[in-house]
Design a protein around this motif. Structure first.
Motif, PDB file in Angstrom:
ATOM      1  N   ASP B 287       0.807  -1.219   0.000  1.00  0.00           N
ATOM      2  CA  ASP B 287       0.000   0.000   0.000  1.00  0.00           C
ATOM      3  C   ASP B 287       0.844   1.274   0.000  1.00  0.00           C
ATOM      4  OD1 ASP B 287      -2.014   1.963   0.880  1.00  0.00           O
ATOM      5  OD2 ASP B 287      -1.269   1.555   2.910  1.00  0.00           O
ATOM      6  N   MET B 288       1.851   1.320   0.833  1.00  0.00           N
ATOM      7  CA  MET B 288       2.593   2.572   1.026  1.00  0.00           C
ATOM      8  C   MET B 288       3.422   2.989  -0.188  1.00  0.00           C
ATOM      9  SD  MET B 288       5.627   1.150   3.489  1.00  0.00           S
ATOM     10  CE  MET B 288       4.593   0.313   4.673  1.00  0.00           C
ATOM     11  N   GLU B 290       2.596   3.417  -3.212  1.00  0.00           N
ATOM     12  CA  GLU B 290       1.815   4.364  -4.011  1.00  0.00           C
ATOM     13  C   GLU B 290       1.840   5.763  -3.378  1.00  0.00           C
ATOM     14  OE1 GLU B 290      -0.448   3.703  -6.713  1.00  0.00           O
ATOM     15  OE2 GLU B 290      -0.800   5.867  -6.714  1.00  0.00           O
ATOM     16  N   VAL B 291       1.869   5.794  -2.081  1.00  0.00           N
ATOM     17  CA  VAL B 291       1.720   7.049  -1.347  1.00  0.00           C
ATOM     18  C   VAL B 291       3.059   7.722  -1.082  1.00  0.00           C
ATOM     19  CG1 VAL B 291       0.692   8.068   0.704  1.00  0.00           C
ATOM     20  CG2 VAL B 291      -0.202   5.912  -0.182  1.00  0.00           C
TER      21      VAL B 291
END
Lengths: 342, 342
Positions: B287-288, B290-291
């Motif tokens: 997930d991270m 992308e951020v």
DNA sequence: ATGGCAGATGGTAGCGCTACCCATAACGTC
DNA sequence: GACGTTATGGGTAGCGCTACCATCTGCCAT
């Protein structure tokens, strides 16, 4: 004549085979394996030899039926994505890997109903112990735990009314400590951003609120929450929302480290200086907090230790040793880092 | 007279109680519960009423002993800290939560010996299926799996010689694809940094090497690895080591996303421009990625899907439906992001 | 009318182990 | 010397369920 039926089990040696080979009764084999002290040295050796030769392994299902007790620890956690619970699980696992206990786990998905269902599945099996996350069980779950007939450890939090035993720490105090730290460091418009908002998150929020009110700084518009599951992505979005709602924000206390990391990345992206313009505090103190740039202040929580201690307490209870205090508070620790060093 | 002994089980209703109340034989109750189609509508209703009234729940231990089959899935993973396996576990869990199967899991800690021990613990219980991570079992583990008498699914990777079934993807191809992407983007002195270096990491390294050699770019000094468990902290250190060893480095392919994140943070700290001075690629696409700022290129791996499919295949096998192809390659996907956009 | 066959139900006999109780021997104690 | 008492071992009877086989009914083919 000897074998009235071809053996269903597929021909694995049974305790009777061992007993025959060792020239003793089946009961003695059973005892030699479970309470070696009650069998004489000689027989024990003989039996061990027979066991080794045959490659005998006791059937756990038969054992469970006969003794009305399965060598199984049931573990209920609300999430597997949240690495906090993975750590608890790891602690549980590591403390149990020397023993012959097996671990059965269930994922409640933060749902009381699901928790009830899982307890109903675990119960009839008569597990040796149950470890459940949280202290906010539904009345039905509570009754299921109380009537489970085995040690029960509630983990992650402590509270006044344990079903049996508890190991955890105070999320309210943690939230308050984090917030007080930010206030001390000179932040004033400190926001709270939180995802999922399960009971523990709620208590962290309550701690935040208590600290803010005590300092005369509380403002409802500083609080941004969502029931959506936590993630770094969501942390970024919530931080943006919080800032849009309250442009004078000068700090955020994040529900957890994922959220904090998302906030940090958004600050990078929007060229907001951390800790100068905005301070950031996380919760749990995952490995990455220390390494992040700037490093992120967080509350270290004893996740692995909670797992380990819960097992130790359960094993002691199984052995008949009730702890003097059934509720253990393992505390937490504020780790001050660059993200709040104004 | 009626009850020769106080019931060991603590007075829970048994199948005999249900049978008596419903006015049928115990066998019929058993059948009504397990294969409703073989019992007439009338009796089924009667039995269900008795079950509800008594709150009858079948004893899984007795069931397991009588049928020589426990309703348990055994799951072996090498780590709980690595969130990749937590996701697989979650997939397994979610696919099984409708059924009455329980999940028993074991943590091998990347040790073949520990895997053998766990299989020896799981085997005698006669689980309904076994799901194990990896394809590099020791000969002993392999034999234990082959003789387990239940469906076996090896997950995370695919290979030529399944014990029974396999669900995964090619780590070698993944490593190659990531490296080829960086070469295409104009990077030349591309390093490989990796922790843990389990068999899957080794194959990612092999893919990296194949791509580098094909482009005439390989240099052994570009490779920095350690057997130490992976973490963000370690990623930062390894990146520093790699850079010290090879100051002309212009890119790194990281073993996994934790390492990549550590490398990114170190770049921030040392004011190294990403992607301009150094490009970064991770593996798994947490997930991270992308951020992160800049967002990090990674290889998306179907972890959750692997968990789900492995259960689906095992359930099909239990139902007697062998898949046409026992090996399923779920592939991977390159996610190009800012960290390699030169 | 007889045989045969499928469908529905039940009885019997364990599955492999342990709880409970008993038997025996080897020591004391008074 | 009678009577515990402890240490050690075994026998019996299940634990609660299902596999296996038998039984019984109804219905069709012959």
């Amino acid at each position: 004549m000897t074998k009235p039926r071809s053996r269903r089990g597929g021909g694995r040696p049974t305790i009777a085979d061992v007993a025959r080979k060792a020239g003793v009764g089946a009961i003695t084999v059973s005892r030699a394996l479970r309470e070696p002290g009650r069998v004489s040295e000689d027989l024990r050796r003989q039996i061990q030899a027979a066991v080794d030769e045959l490659g005998y392994l006791p059937d756990p299902n038969a054992r469970a039926l006969a003794s009305a007790r399965a060598e199984v620890f049931g573990v209920l956690v609300p999430s597997l994505t949240n690495s906090v619970f993975a750590e608890v699980l790891r602690g549980i696992y590591d403390s149990l890997s020397d023993s012959s206990y097996r671990i059965q786990f269930g994922n409640t998905h933060y749902s009381g109903l699901e928790e009830e269902r899982l307890l109903q599945v675990f119960g009839p099996q008569r597990p040796a112990a149950l470890i459940v996350a949280g202290i906010d069980q539904t009345p039905i779950s509570r009754r299921l735990l109380e009537t489970a007939g085995c040690p029960v450890v509630q983990v992650m939090e402590t509270g006044p009314d344990p079903v049996d035993m508890m190991v955890g720490f105070s999320h309210l105090d943690g939230g308050r400590a984090a917030t007080e730290h930010m206030i001390e460091m000179g932040y004033r418009r400190i926001g709270f951003i939180g995802a999922r908002m399960d009971p523990r998150s709620q208590r962290r929020l309550a701690g935040y609120r208590a600290a803010m009110e005590a300092a005369g700084l509380f403002d409802a518009r500083l609080v941004t929450t969502t029931p959506v599951p936590s993630s770094v992505t969501l942390g970024r979005e919530l931080f943006r929302d919080a800032l849009a709602k309250m442009p004078t924000l000068d700090g955020v206390f994040c529900n957890n480290d994922d959220i904090a990391l998302g906030a940090l990345f958004e600050c990078h992206r929007a060229s907001i200086a951390v800790p100068k313009t905005i301070g950031i505090t996380g919760f749990n103190d995952l490995d990455m907090m220390e390494v992040a740039f700037p490093s992120i202040t967080s509350i270290r929580t004893p996740r692995y230790e909670i797992g380990r201690l819960s097992v130790a307490m359960a094993l002691a209870a199984i052995a008949g040793q009730r702890p003097q205090d059934p509720v253990v508070d393992l505390g937490f620790e504020l780790r001050c880092r660059e993200s709040t060093a104004r």
